[in-house]
Design a protein around this motif. Structure first.
Motif, PDB file in Angstrom:
ATOM      1  N   LYS A  65       0.857  -1.198   0.000  1.00 28.02           N
ATOM      2  CA  LYS A  65       0.000   0.000   0.000  1.00 28.02           C
ATOM      3  C   LYS A  65       0.885   1.237   0.000  1.00 28.02           C
ATOM      4  O   LYS A  65       2.043   1.179   0.367  1.00 28.02           O
ATOM      5  N   ARG A  66       0.320   2.373  -0.396  1.00 27.79           N
ATOM      6  CA  ARG A  66       1.135   3.583  -0.551  1.00 27.79           C
ATOM      7  C   ARG A  66       0.914   4.657   0.495  1.00 27.79           C
ATOM      8  O   ARG A  66       1.795   5.448   0.778  1.00 27.79           O
ATOM      9  N   THR A  67      -0.276   4.734   1.058  1.00 28.30           N
ATOM     10  CA  THR A  67      -0.576   5.835   1.986  1.00 28.30           C
ATOM     11  C   THR A  67      -1.285   5.308   3.231  1.00 28.30           C
ATOM     12  O   THR A  67      -1.815   4.198   3.234  1.00 28.30           O
ATOM     13  N   VAL A  68      -1.297   6.133   4.253  1.00 25.12           N
ATOM     14  CA  VAL A  68      -2.031   5.819   5.480  1.00 25.12           C
ATOM     15  C   VAL A  68      -2.960   6.974   5.814  1.00 25.12           C
ATOM     16  O   VAL A  68      -2.678   8.126   5.499  1.00 25.12           O
ATOM     17  N   THR A  69      -4.072   6.644   6.436  1.00 25.36           N
ATOM     18  CA  THR A  69      -5.027   7.633   6.918  1.00 25.36           C
ATOM     19  C   THR A  69      -5.291   7.337   8.383  1.00 25.36           C
ATOM     20  O   THR A  69      -5.584   6.187   8.740  1.00 25.36           O
ATOM     21  N   ILE A  70      -5.192   8.352   9.213  1.00 23.07           N
ATOM     22  CA  ILE A  70      -5.436   8.129  10.635  1.00 23.07           C
ATOM     23  C   ILE A  70      -6.938   7.989  10.878  1.00 23.07           C
ATOM     24  O   ILE A  70      -7.740   8.748  10.355  1.00 23.07           O
ATOM     25  N   LEU A  71      -7.285   6.985  11.646  1.00 23.60           N
ATOM     26  CA  LEU A  71      -8.687   6.762  12.001  1.00 23.60           C
ATOM     27  C   LEU A  71      -8.977   7.186  13.431  1.00 23.60           C
ATOM     28  O   LEU A  71     -10.056   7.696  13.726  1.00 23.60           O
ATOM     29  N   ASP A 100       2.652   2.884  30.856  1.00 18.57           N
ATOM     30  CA  ASP A 100       3.816   3.751  31.018  1.00 18.57           C
ATOM     31  C   ASP A 100       4.734   3.752  29.799  1.00 18.57           C
ATOM     32  O   ASP A 100       5.289   4.775  29.441  1.00 18.57           O
ATOM     33  N   ARG A 101       4.885   2.612  29.163  1.00 11.33           N
ATOM     34  CA  ARG A 101       5.799   2.527  28.017  1.00 11.33           C
ATOM     35  C   ARG A 101       5.189   3.111  26.744  1.00 11.33           C
ATOM     36  O   ARG A 101       5.859   3.787  25.984  1.00 11.33           O
ATOM     37  N   PHE A 102       3.927   2.812  26.482  1.00  7.78           N
ATOM     38  CA  PHE A 102       3.235   3.289  25.282  1.00  7.78           C
ATOM     39  C   PHE A 102       1.939   3.998  25.674  1.00  7.78           C
ATOM     40  O   PHE A 102       0.863   3.424  25.609  1.00  7.78           O
ATOM     41  N   PRO A 103       2.009   5.256  26.098  1.00  4.06           N
ATOM     42  CA  PRO A 103       0.796   5.950  26.559  1.00  4.06           C
ATOM     43  C   PRO A 103      -0.140   6.410  25.436  1.00  4.06           C
ATOM     44  O   PRO A 103      -1.258   6.800  25.702  1.00  4.06           O
ATOM     45  N   LEU A 104       0.312   6.346  24.178  1.00  2.00           N
ATOM     46  CA  LEU A 104      -0.517   6.781  23.054  1.00  2.00           C
ATOM     47  C   LEU A 104      -0.653   5.649  22.039  1.00  2.00           C
ATOM     48  O   LEU A 104       0.325   4.985  21.721  1.00  2.00           O
ATOM     49  N   THR A 105      -1.858   5.466  21.523  1.00  2.00           N
ATOM     50  CA  THR A 105      -2.106   4.494  20.470  1.00  2.00           C
ATOM     51  C   THR A 105      -2.790   5.189  19.306  1.00  2.00           C
ATOM     52  O   THR A 105      -3.744   5.929  19.506  1.00  2.00           O
ATOM     53  N   TYR A 106      -2.280   4.946  18.116  1.00  2.00           N
ATOM     54  CA  TYR A 106      -2.851   5.486  16.891  1.00  2.00           C
ATOM     55  C   TYR A 106      -3.315   4.333  16.028  1.00  2.00           C
ATOM     56  O   TYR A 106      -2.646   3.310  15.934  1.00  2.00           O
ATOM     57  N   ILE A 107      -4.458   4.490  15.355  1.00  2.00           N
ATOM     58  CA  ILE A 107      -4.989   3.485  14.439  1.00  2.00           C
ATOM     59  C   ILE A 107      -5.004   4.115  13.055  1.00  2.00           C
ATOM     60  O   ILE A 107      -5.564   5.193  12.847  1.00  2.00           O
ATOM     61  N   TYR A 108      -4.412   3.404  12.088  1.00  2.00           N
ATOM     62  CA  TYR A 108      -4.312   3.885  10.710  1.00  2.00           C
ATOM     63  C   TYR A 108      -4.926   2.884   9.743  1.00  2.00           C
ATOM     64  O   TYR A 108      -4.926   1.681   9.998  1.00  2.00           O
ATOM     65  N   LEU A 109      -5.386   3.399   8.619  1.00  2.00           N
ATOM     66  CA  LEU A 109      -5.915   2.588   7.541  1.00  2.00           C
ATOM     67  C   LEU A 109      -4.967   2.716   6.357  1.00  2.00           C
ATOM     68  O   LEU A 109      -4.636   3.825   5.937  1.00  2.00           O
ATOM     69  N   CYS A 110      -4.512   1.577   5.819  1.00  2.00           N
ATOM     70  CA  CYS A 110      -3.643   1.578   4.651  1.00  2.00           C
ATOM     71  C   CYS A 110      -4.473   1.722   3.391  1.00  2.00           C
ATOM     72  O   CYS A 110      -5.539   1.137   3.268  1.00  2.00           O
ATOM     73  N   ARG A 111      -3.960   2.474   2.446  1.00  2.00           N
ATOM     74  CA  ARG A 111      -4.627   2.628   1.143  1.00  2.00           C
ATOM     75  C   ARG A 111      -3.631   2.472   0.032  1.00  2.00           C
ATOM     76  O   ARG A 111      -2.531   2.780   0.115  1.00  2.00           O
TER      77      ARG A 111
END
Length: 87
Positions: free
Chosen positions: A62-68, A76-87
């Protein structure tokens, strides 16, 4: 003169690399619905998490990502989670 420009460009590129969060500090995974999840440390920028997701998407052809979605976690180690969709 050209050698000086190349040296300055190399130094600038190294400076940007040195200021970014290492890829090993991200937890990148594919979810069962096909989206890409990125666990990011608190020092990371959203654009760095997007770059990690894009690298995973490119492995899938895939070439691009879009944040969902982005959400804060109680971790403590990973306080943020992002979900992306591949296109």
């Amino acid at each position: 003169m050209k050698a000086l420009n190349k040296l300055m460009l190399l130094g600038f590129g190294f400076g940007l690399f040195a200021c970014s969060t290492p890829q090993s500090d991200f937890g990148v995974y594919q979810q069962s619905d096909g989206t890409i999840g990125v666990h990011a440390p608190k020092t990371a920028k959203e654009s760095e998490a997007q770059d990690a997701a894009l690298a995973e998407c490119k492995r899938q052809g895939k070439r691009t990502v879009t944040i969902l979605e982005s959400r804060k976690m109680v971790n403590d180690r990973f306080p943020l989670t992002y979900i992306y969709l591949c296109r």
